[in-house]
Motif scaffolding. Structure first.
Motif, PDB file in Angstrom:
ATOM      1  N   ARG A 130       0.830  -1.198   0.000  1.00  0.00           N
ATOM      2  CA  ARG A 130       0.000   0.000   0.000  1.00  0.00           C
ATOM      3  C   ARG A 130       0.867   1.250   0.000  1.00  0.00           C
ATOM      4  O   ARG A 130       0.491   2.274  -0.563  1.00  0.00           O
ATOM      5  CB  ARG A 130      -0.949  -0.012   1.201  1.00  0.00           C
TER       6      ARG A 130
ATOM      7  N   PRO B 227      -7.593   2.361 -13.017  1.00  0.00           N
ATOM      8  CA  PRO B 227      -7.503   1.950 -11.611  1.00  0.00           C
ATOM      9  C   PRO B 227      -6.250   1.120 -11.366  1.00  0.00           C
ATOM     10  O   PRO B 227      -5.612   0.632 -12.301  1.00  0.00           O
ATOM     11  CB  PRO B 227      -8.771   1.117 -11.411  1.00  0.00           C
TER      12      PRO B 227
ATOM     13  N   ARG C 151      -6.217  -1.779 -10.044  1.00  0.00           N
ATOM     14  CA  ARG C 151      -6.574  -3.098 -10.548  1.00  0.00           C
ATOM     15  C   ARG C 151      -8.082  -3.263 -10.506  1.00  0.00           C
ATOM     16  O   ARG C 151      -8.773  -2.596  -9.731  1.00  0.00           O
ATOM     17  CB  ARG C 151      -5.902  -4.221  -9.746  1.00  0.00           C
TER      18      ARG C 151
ATOM     19  N   THR D 187     -10.966  -5.827  -9.476  1.00  0.00           N
ATOM     20  CA  THR D 187     -10.985  -6.921  -8.519  1.00  0.00           C
ATOM     21  C   THR D 187     -12.134  -7.903  -8.700  1.00  0.00           C
ATOM     22  O   THR D 187     -12.031  -9.063  -8.281  1.00  0.00           O
ATOM     23  CB  THR D 187     -11.046  -6.365  -7.088  1.00  0.00           C
TER      24      THR D 187
ATOM     25  N   ASP E  76     -15.908  -3.930 -10.065  1.00  0.00           N
ATOM     26  CA  ASP E  76     -15.254  -3.360  -8.884  1.00  0.00           C
ATOM     27  C   ASP E  76     -13.801  -3.049  -9.215  1.00  0.00           C
ATOM     28  O   ASP E  76     -13.092  -3.883  -9.792  1.00  0.00           O
ATOM     29  CB  ASP E  76     -15.299  -4.331  -7.709  1.00  0.00           C
TER      30      ASP E  76
ATOM     31  N   GLU F 101     -10.066  -0.973  -7.731  1.00  0.00           N
ATOM     32  CA  GLU F 101      -9.325  -0.386  -6.619  1.00  0.00           C
ATOM     33  C   GLU F 101      -8.806   0.989  -7.044  1.00  0.00           C
ATOM     34  O   GLU F 101      -8.040   1.096  -8.006  1.00  0.00           O
ATOM     35  CB  GLU F 101      -8.169  -1.290  -6.213  1.00  0.00           C
TER      36      GLU F 101
ATOM     37  N   THR G  37      -6.422   3.054  -0.267  1.00  0.00           N
ATOM     38  CA  THR G  37      -7.220   2.704  -1.441  1.00  0.00           C
ATOM     39  C   THR G  37      -8.606   2.253  -0.993  1.00  0.00           C
ATOM     40  O   THR G  37      -8.826   1.886   0.163  1.00  0.00           O
ATOM     41  CB  THR G  37      -6.568   1.579  -2.264  1.00  0.00           C
ATOM     42  N   MET G  38      -9.531   2.309  -1.921  1.00  0.00           N
ATOM     43  CA  MET G  38     -10.883   1.842  -1.663  1.00  0.00           C
ATOM     44  C   MET G  38     -11.408   1.158  -2.917  1.00  0.00           C
ATOM     45  O   MET G  38     -10.817   1.284  -4.004  1.00  0.00           O
ATOM     46  CB  MET G  38     -11.791   3.008  -1.284  1.00  0.00           C
ATOM     47  N   THR G  39     -12.507   0.442  -2.769  1.00  0.00           N
ATOM     48  CA  THR G  39     -13.144  -0.226  -3.898  1.00  0.00           C
ATOM     49  C   THR G  39     -14.318   0.608  -4.386  1.00  0.00           C
ATOM     50  O   THR G  39     -15.185   0.997  -3.596  1.00  0.00           O
ATOM     51  CB  THR G  39     -13.638  -1.628  -3.512  1.00  0.00           C
TER      52      THR G  39
END
Length: 273
Positions: free
Chosen positions: A5, A54, A56, A58, A72, A74, A119-121
């Protein structure tokens, strides 16, 4: 995980994520003459929103109509102050693949925001031109999904050997899958294969000793190996025996039905001194 991260945060703060330009997907700061893509803005520049790919993708899901797709991804941070306008757009389609591009907008220039280091989804939705069916869904070069063998509404994330690797058969793809079923190091190399579609045997070798080229010194290029025998099952190649000896003796003690023609001429494997 903390190291990963931290790396993501550094990439974000230096605008090292993928910048989507008119000439394709580029890394920010790599645009040369004629590309029309500028490098990352200096810290003294006023903040501005730019479009990125993004970190990635997910997960992906299909609604009951088999056309409404949720993806979704990241992205940076903590709400719309770090990332906004998360979008999914169908860029192309064929009889085998549907390509979907996922993007988001983020601020560049100006002082860095501490809450954007995480990070967030985020979820983006798009309607496919037609039902996905048995086609593959590609969201970038390496992230591909399929509805085959999935648990609806989720799509199944495909692996290194693709969405439908050959489980058995005398093919290179099936041999690679057989190696993955073994408890051997990642960088194991495969020797000559003997296969009839139902039964398979090949040797594997793993490097050992100092990290140097063969002949540079004692132990350089040394490897340890073994010969593995397999039976074809519905799920793929299943290992049934392991030996370093030649011939059929060891495998026939465990599986008398293994074809003699595939093992009778096998030589013993030389082991390091």
């Amino acid at each position: 995980m903390s190291r990963a991260r931290s790396m993501i945060a550094v990439v974000l703060l230096s605008v090292g994520v993928l910048l989507l330009g008119a000439c394709g997907t580029l890394r920010a700061g790599t645009g040369g003459a004629g590309t029309g893509v500028r490098g990352a803005p200096a810290a003294s520049e006023s903040p501005r929103w730019q479009t990125f790919a993004p970190f990635r993708v997910t997960a992906a899901r299909l609604a009951a109509d088999h056309r409404t797709l949720s993806v979704d991804a990241e992205v940076p941070g903590n709400g719309k102050k770090c990332a906004r306008d998360v979008k999914a757009v169908v860029t192309d389609a064929s009889d085998r693949t549907v390509w979907v591009q996922v993007t988001f907008s983020a601020l560049t220039g100006g002082p860095a925001r501490n809450d954007c280091r995480k990070t967030m989804t985020a979820t983006a939705r798009v309607r496919l031109p037609s039902p996905l069916g048995h086609r593959e869904l590609a969201t970038d070069t390496h992230t591909v999904f399929t509805a085959d063998g999935a648990d609806p509404p989720d799509l199944r994330l495909c692996g290194e050997l693709g969405c439908h690797p050959a489980p058995t058969g005398c093919t290179a793809a099936s041999y690679e899958q057989a190696v993955m079923a073994l408890d051997v190091p990642t960088h194991t190399s495969r020797g000559e294969e003997h296969c009839d579609g139902k039964w398979l045997v090949f040797s594997v070798s793993s490097r050992m000793g100092p990290a140097c080229a063969p002949g540079e010194g004692p132990g350089c290029g040394a490897s340890i190996g073994a010969r593995w025998f397999f039976r074809a099952q519905t799920s793929g190649w299943t290992p049934i025996a392991r030996t370093t000896k030649g011939g059929c003796g060891d495998v026939h003690r465990l599986e008398p039905e293994f074809p003699t023609a595939l093992c009778t001429g096998l030589s013993p494997l030389r082991q390091p001194d």
